[in-house]
Design an enzyme around this catalytic site. Structure first.
Site, PDB file in Angstrom:
ATOM      1  N   CYS A   1     -51.030 -35.953  34.802  1.00  0.00           N
ATOM      2  CA  CYS A   1     -51.406 -36.250  36.195  1.00  0.00           C
ATOM      3  C   CYS A   1     -50.728 -35.247  37.122  1.00  0.00           C
ATOM      4  O   CYS A   1     -49.573 -34.879  36.906  1.00  0.00           O
ATOM      5  CB  CYS A   1     -50.974 -37.662  36.591  1.00  0.00           C
ATOM      6  SG  CYS A   1     -52.089 -38.940  36.045  1.00  0.00           S
ATOM      7  N   HIS A   2     -51.453 -34.827  38.137  1.00  0.00           N
ATOM      8  CA  HIS A   2     -50.898 -33.883  39.105  1.00  0.00           C
ATOM      9  C   HIS A   2     -49.998 -34.612  40.097  1.00  0.00           C
ATOM     10  O   HIS A   2     -50.331 -35.709  40.535  1.00  0.00           O
ATOM     11  CB  HIS A   2     -52.027 -33.207  39.893  1.00  0.00           C
ATOM     12  CG  HIS A   2     -52.870 -32.305  39.058  1.00  0.00           C
ATOM     13  ND1 HIS A   2     -53.909 -32.762  38.288  1.00  0.00           N
ATOM     14  CD2 HIS A   2     -52.823 -30.965  38.872  1.00  0.00           C
ATOM     15  CE1 HIS A   2     -54.471 -31.741  37.658  1.00  0.00           C
ATOM     16  NE2 HIS A   2     -53.834 -30.637  37.998  1.00  0.00           N
TER      17      HIS A   2
ATOM     18  N   ASP B   1     -41.873 -59.847  35.959  1.00  0.00           N
ATOM     19  CA  ASP B   1     -40.423 -59.759  35.767  1.00  0.00           C
ATOM     20  C   ASP B   1     -39.678 -60.762  36.640  1.00  0.00           C
ATOM     21  O   ASP B   1     -38.732 -61.413  36.189  1.00  0.00           O
ATOM     22  CB  ASP B   1     -39.940 -58.339  36.073  1.00  0.00           C
ATOM     23  CG  ASP B   1     -38.433 -58.215  35.921  1.00  0.00           C
ATOM     24  OD1 ASP B   1     -37.918 -58.511  34.823  1.00  0.00           O
ATOM     25  OD2 ASP B   1     -37.764 -57.828  36.900  1.00  0.00           O
TER      26      ASP B   1
END
Length: 159
Positions: free
Chosen positions: A76-77, A126
């Site tokens: 990914c860029h 979480d």
């Protein structure tokens, strides 16, 4: 040929250097289903657990996740995100998380929106797992993208 492999089938980052800089926007969604007793306890507690304000912390985590996408997903860029908005609302026993990301650049922000929604869902899990491990993160999906070659709107398919 797939865009992330070269002629020898080796992984590569796509060259976006010659693409036009345009406004890019994407919206993604994740859903987290709570067991009914957990949903009831969270409503009663105002969505605050011993770990903190669940919705607020998940919104911040989602933004951080969107910004960290190039560190989490290979090839990914890195993008200069101009806007990242996380909306989390409760529908019955389910948290519906929407992440909207925008930038001006040469590649889209779909992965950033998907990552932001996913990280927000994981954060809710979480923060609530002490109450139950029976939560289910499901339906992580792209809702829409605008800019670049194609505009896509899949919102109706995921309602």
């Amino acid at each position: 040929m797939l865009s992330h492999v070269d002629e020898n089938q080796q992984p590569r980052m796509v060259d976006v250097g010659d693409k036009a800089i345009t406004r890019r926007e994407a919206r993604a969604q994740a859903r987290l289903a709570f067991p009914p007793e957990v949903a009831a306890a969270l409503r009663e507690a105002g969505y605050v657990t011993p770990k903190g304000a669940v919705i607020t912390v998940a919104q911040i985590a989602g933004v951080m996740g969107a910004k960290a996408t190039p560190q989490l997903i290979p090839l990914c860029h890195p993008l200069a995100i101009e806007r990242c908005k996380l909306d989390i609302h409760i529908q019955g026993d389910e948290a519906v998380i929407e992440c909207e990301v925008a930038c001006r650049g040469t590649t889209g922000v779909e992965m950033e929106a998907l990552t932001g929604a996913s990280i927000a869902a994981l954060t809710i899990y979480d923060m609530c797992k002490a109450m139950s491990h029976g939560m289910v993160i499901r339906q992580v999906c792209l809702l829409s993208k605008h800019g670049g070659k194609h505009d896509i709107d899949l919102t109706e398919q995921h309602e």
